[in-house]
Design a protein around this motif. Sequence first.
Motif, PDB file in Angstrom:
ATOM      1  N   GLY A 157      -9.644  96.016 -16.028  1.00  0.00           N
ATOM      2  CA  GLY A 157      -8.456  96.081 -15.174  1.00  0.00           C
ATOM      3  C   GLY A 157      -8.326  94.767 -14.426  1.00  0.00           C
ATOM      4  O   GLY A 157      -9.326  94.077 -14.182  1.00  0.00           O
ATOM      5  N   GLU A 158      -7.083  94.420 -14.086  1.00  0.00           N
ATOM      6  CA  GLU A 158      -6.846  93.130 -13.428  1.00  0.00           C
ATOM      7  C   GLU A 158      -7.431  93.109 -12.022  1.00  0.00           C
ATOM      8  O   GLU A 158      -7.902  92.072 -11.562  1.00  0.00           O
ATOM      9  CB  GLU A 158      -5.348  92.826 -13.387  1.00  0.00           C
ATOM     10  CG  GLU A 158      -4.720  92.562 -14.758  1.00  0.00           C
ATOM     11  CD  GLU A 158      -4.353  93.836 -15.513  1.00  0.00           C
ATOM     12  OE1 GLU A 158      -4.539  94.941 -14.970  1.00  0.00           O
ATOM     13  OE2 GLU A 158      -3.898  93.717 -16.678  1.00  0.00           O
ATOM     14  N   LYS A 159      -7.395  94.264 -11.337  1.00  0.00           N
ATOM     15  CA  LYS A 159      -7.947  94.293  -9.971  1.00  0.00           C
ATOM     16  C   LYS A 159      -9.448  93.983 -10.027  1.00  0.00           C
ATOM     17  O   LYS A 159      -9.955  93.201  -9.219  1.00  0.00           O
ATOM     18  CB  LYS A 159      -7.683  95.659  -9.321  1.00  0.00           C
ATOM     19  CG  LYS A 159      -7.991  95.714  -7.845  1.00  0.00           C
ATOM     20  CD  LYS A 159      -7.079  96.667  -7.092  1.00  0.00           C
ATOM     21  CE  LYS A 159      -7.270  98.114  -7.460  1.00  0.00           C
ATOM     22  NZ  LYS A 159      -8.433  98.736  -6.807  1.00  0.00           N
ATOM     23  N   ALA A 160     -10.114  94.563 -10.989  1.00  0.00           N
ATOM     24  CA  ALA A 160     -11.551  94.293 -11.132  1.00  0.00           C
ATOM     25  C   ALA A 160     -11.787  92.822 -11.466  1.00  0.00           C
ATOM     26  O   ALA A 160     -12.764  92.217 -11.004  1.00  0.00           O
ATOM     27  CB  ALA A 160     -12.153  95.190 -12.204  1.00  0.00           C
ATOM     28  N   ALA A 161     -10.902  92.232 -12.270  1.00  0.00           N
ATOM     29  CA  ALA A 161     -11.047  90.808 -12.604  1.00  0.00           C
ATOM     30  C   ALA A 161     -10.946  89.958 -11.334  1.00  0.00           C
ATOM     31  O   ALA A 161     -11.721  89.007 -11.135  1.00  0.00           O
ATOM     32  CB  ALA A 161      -9.977  90.388 -13.613  1.00  0.00           C
ATOM     33  N   ALA A 162      -9.993  90.315 -10.462  1.00  0.00           N
ATOM     34  CA  ALA A 162      -9.849  89.580  -9.200  1.00  0.00           C
ATOM     35  C   ALA A 162     -11.097  89.752  -8.338  1.00  0.00           C
ATOM     36  O   ALA A 162     -11.581  88.793  -7.716  1.00  0.00           O
ATOM     37  CB  ALA A 162      -8.615  90.070  -8.440  1.00  0.00           C
ATOM     38  N   TYR A 163     -11.636  90.967  -8.302  1.00  0.00           N
ATOM     39  CA  TYR A 163     -12.832  91.223  -7.491  1.00  0.00           C
ATOM     40  C   TYR A 163     -14.044  90.461  -8.044  1.00  0.00           C
ATOM     41  O   TYR A 163     -14.873  89.968  -7.292  1.00  0.00           O
ATOM     42  CB  TYR A 163     -13.143  92.722  -7.450  1.00  0.00           C
ATOM     43  CG  TYR A 163     -12.173  93.563  -6.647  1.00  0.00           C
ATOM     44  CD1 TYR A 163     -11.174  92.995  -5.862  1.00  0.00           C
ATOM     45  CD2 TYR A 163     -12.266  94.951  -6.671  1.00  0.00           C
ATOM     46  CE1 TYR A 163     -10.300  93.788  -5.136  1.00  0.00           C
ATOM     47  CE2 TYR A 163     -11.397  95.751  -5.938  1.00  0.00           C
ATOM     48  CZ  TYR A 163     -10.407  95.159  -5.182  1.00  0.00           C
ATOM     49  OH  TYR A 163      -9.547  95.950  -4.459  1.00  0.00           O
ATOM     50  N   MET A 164     -14.137  90.389  -9.362  1.00  0.00           N
ATOM     51  CA  MET A 164     -15.269  89.642  -9.946  1.00  0.00           C
ATOM     52  C   MET A 164     -15.157  88.159  -9.602  1.00  0.00           C
ATOM     53  O   MET A 164     -16.141  87.517  -9.231  1.00  0.00           O
ATOM     54  CB  MET A 164     -15.316  89.835 -11.458  1.00  0.00           C
ATOM     55  CG  MET A 164     -15.790  91.214 -11.857  1.00  0.00           C
ATOM     56  SD  MET A 164     -15.963  91.355 -13.651  1.00  0.00           S
ATOM     57  CE  MET A 164     -15.780  93.118 -13.840  1.00  0.00           C
ATOM     58  N   ALA A 165     -13.937  87.628  -9.734  1.00  0.00           N
ATOM     59  CA  ALA A 165     -13.736  86.212  -9.385  1.00  0.00           C
ATOM     60  C   ALA A 165     -14.059  85.985  -7.908  1.00  0.00           C
ATOM     61  O   ALA A 165     -14.611  84.945  -7.531  1.00  0.00           O
ATOM     62  CB  ALA A 165     -12.292  85.803  -9.684  1.00  0.00           C
ATOM     63  N   ASP A 166     -13.743  86.976  -7.089  1.00  0.00           N
ATOM     64  CA  ASP A 166     -14.029  86.903  -5.658  1.00  0.00           C
ATOM     65  C   ASP A 166     -15.547  86.861  -5.405  1.00  0.00           C
ATOM     66  O   ASP A 166     -16.063  86.003  -4.671  1.00  0.00           O
ATOM     67  CB  ASP A 166     -13.381  88.120  -4.982  1.00  0.00           C
ATOM     68  CG  ASP A 166     -13.535  88.129  -3.477  1.00  0.00           C
ATOM     69  OD1 ASP A 166     -13.964  87.115  -2.906  1.00  0.00           O
ATOM     70  OD2 ASP A 166     -13.219  89.170  -2.865  1.00  0.00           O
ATOM     71  N   GLY A 167     -16.262  87.798  -6.036  1.00  0.00           N
ATOM     72  CA  GLY A 167     -17.724  87.802  -5.886  1.00  0.00           C
ATOM     73  C   GLY A 167     -18.318  86.491  -6.376  1.00  0.00           C
ATOM     74  O   GLY A 167     -19.213  85.914  -5.745  1.00  0.00           O
ATOM     75  N   TYR A 168     -17.810  86.023  -7.496  1.00  0.00           N
ATOM     76  CA  TYR A 168     -18.278  84.754  -8.074  1.00  0.00           C
ATOM     77  C   TYR A 168     -18.063  83.609  -7.081  1.00  0.00           C
ATOM     78  O   TYR A 168     -18.957  82.801  -6.828  1.00  0.00           O
ATOM     79  CB  TYR A 168     -17.490  84.515  -9.369  1.00  0.00           C
ATOM     80  CG  TYR A 168     -17.849  83.259 -10.124  1.00  0.00           C
ATOM     81  CD1 TYR A 168     -18.952  83.229 -10.966  1.00  0.00           C
ATOM     82  CD2 TYR A 168     -17.068  82.109 -10.001  1.00  0.00           C
ATOM     83  CE1 TYR A 168     -19.275  82.073 -11.674  1.00  0.00           C
ATOM     84  CE2 TYR A 168     -17.387  80.964 -10.706  1.00  0.00           C
ATOM     85  CZ  TYR A 168     -18.490  80.949 -11.544  1.00  0.00           C
ATOM     86  OH  TYR A 168     -18.804  79.806 -12.228  1.00  0.00           O
ATOM     87  N   ALA A 169     -16.870  83.585  -6.479  1.00  0.00           N
ATOM     88  CA  ALA A 169     -16.525  82.510  -5.534  1.00  0.00           C
ATOM     89  C   ALA A 169     -17.369  82.589  -4.267  1.00  0.00           C
ATOM     90  O   ALA A 169     -17.854  81.571  -3.767  1.00  0.00           O
ATOM     91  CB  ALA A 169     -15.040  82.602  -5.180  1.00  0.00           C
ATOM     92  N   ARG A 170     -17.561  83.814  -3.758  1.00  0.00           N
ATOM     93  CA  ARG A 170     -18.336  83.933  -2.505  1.00  0.00           C
ATOM     94  C   ARG A 170     -19.780  83.542  -2.725  1.00  0.00           C
ATOM     95  O   ARG A 170     -20.413  82.947  -1.858  1.00  0.00           O
ATOM     96  CB  ARG A 170     -18.266  85.365  -1.980  1.00  0.00           C
ATOM     97  CG  ARG A 170     -16.878  85.743  -1.497  1.00  0.00           C
ATOM     98  CD  ARG A 170     -16.922  86.999  -0.655  1.00  0.00           C
ATOM     99  NE  ARG A 170     -15.676  87.742  -0.777  1.00  0.00           N
ATOM    100  CZ  ARG A 170     -15.327  88.753   0.001  1.00  0.00           C
ATOM    101  NH1 ARG A 170     -16.139  89.161   0.943  1.00  0.00           N
ATOM    102  NH2 ARG A 170     -14.184  89.378  -0.179  1.00  0.00           N
TER     103      ARG A 170
END
Length: 560
Positions: free
Chosen positions: A49-62
């Motif tokens: 899902g796209e929301k999960a993709a955004a959350y993964m990118a967020d975790g990756y960035a943090r």
Amino acid sequence: MAQRMSGATFLARTLHGYGVGHVFFVEAILRKALLEMEALGIRRILTHGEKAAAYMADGYARMRRGPGVCMAQSVGAANLAAGLQEPFLGGSPVIALTGCQRPTARYRNAYQEVHHGPLYAPVTKFHGAVETLEQWPLLLAQAFREATSGAPGPVHLDVSGHLGQVIEGAEADLEVLVEPAFRRLPPHRPAPEERLLREAARLLGRARRPVIVAGGGVTTSGAGPEVVALAERLSIPVATSLNGKETLLEQHPLNLGAVGRYSRWCANRVVSQADLVVFIGSGTGDLVTHEWSIPRPGVPVIQIDIDPTELGRSYPGALGIQGDARLAVRGLLGLVAPSEPARPWAEEARQVVQRWRDEVKPLRGSDQVPIRPERLCQEVTECLPPDGVLVADTGFAAIWTGTMVSLTHPAQRYIRCAGSLGWALPASLGVKCAAPERPVLCFTGDGGFWYHVAELETACRCGIRTVTVVNNNYALGQCAGSVRKLYAGRAGNPDELCTFTRASLAAIAREMGCLGIRVEAPDAIAPALRQALAADRPAVVEVITDVNCPAPDPWSPEPA
Ligand SMILES: Cc1ncc(C[n+]2csc(CCOP(=O)(O)OP(=O)(O)O)c2C)c(N)n1
């Protein structure tokens, strides 16, 4: 040197140049670029899902303190935007790329598309439309600048063609020009004004009961050691926001713990007694100040922030110091003499913290079945490896981990949800992608777990070995108490509003290829966590806990 290349090649080389090692996406978007990325060793993480993709990118960035990238085709853009709320609230540099219909298809009932601008406006720092290949180098570079500069946050580029094909398929003479500053946070470290530091030093010298509140800006700046040095030099107790939890170790005698609404009562009490509060890298929002009641209204405030628009936002008249937290605190260290002997205030504060510790000790050691969440947190503290990363969901998961789990090693990290239930599971996958060598432990309630349970398949398929600890009380525990109170004897079914079926989450996880362990006895938690941390695949440890053990309400000051 400019070279003939496609937009696809340009994107792949640019991401590679900025150190982006993973992209998170749902098909079908920028396919040619994804092929080019493979050739450059960038991992393509296909999500459910796209929301999960955004959350993964967020975790990756943090985790990497640098940009993370997520992508979706035009019809997925609304889902992706929903996911950007979290990095927007969490101040995380996520770059979102979406396809959008070419200009000639707009305003003509084009298939699968609504206007993206309004979806992205409230959740991004910058939103741009890439309509021609000539814009691609300019706007991509700007995306990295905007995401990482000042207060970091998400940006969005709408790329022409519903799969971005107009831009990635075109060719031109292009030069991949990477600006290294924007690979990491903070890209620049603005120095504070000397005269303001002197004024702050003067106020600190006069205060009898000063307190530091360290926020996420301290973490982003890597200013923890400087904050601790300043606190020690002047014997100032330090409270933290949840984002600032990494600032100092649990055992540090000046550590008050988390302050505000998701807090330890000892931190709230001590900060409310302060006669001067120094906020460092803190948004000073309602969560960290408990609805702006702590510190007490009228208490003098010094605020240090990289973003000048934050200075005085909730404390008008504060002494505002714009600058990088690390540089500002270093500057202060050069101006203040040690307070000798140590302020009695610091010892008073330490005793308040000790009272809190004594009070929670039996809860942390409780043998109760169903298990108390405090006991679960104690076991997490004991099992979190010295280089472990704890990723926490929102609500009680944030309160339990933020207040009850102790960080005892300097390399341990604590990354917590800014508020979107269900974020932690996918975010922890992104964290692990950014730090594959580190043990990553996600802590979530069962309500949070259900949101993106499908991403366990992603974890297994892509070999992302996280450990997910589910505090399973078969309910939206944070809501259950309030819902039942609201019913207060009235006929009806409160469970319908907050309770789930008793499915085995460990069994669901096993079905997807994870190690799944179900724990019902307190003594079994540690062996399960250790087995999960040592496993050769993603693991889920489902711990059955007592729904009737709510996290404590925050301590509030008496009304004046
Ligand atoms: C997207 C979103 N929807 C709703 C909420 C409100 N909310 C906060 S905590 C919570 C319950 C969480 O339940 P669970 O994950 O099972 O954890 P527990 O409270 O039982 O520990 C809800 C619904 C939220 N924070 N985010």
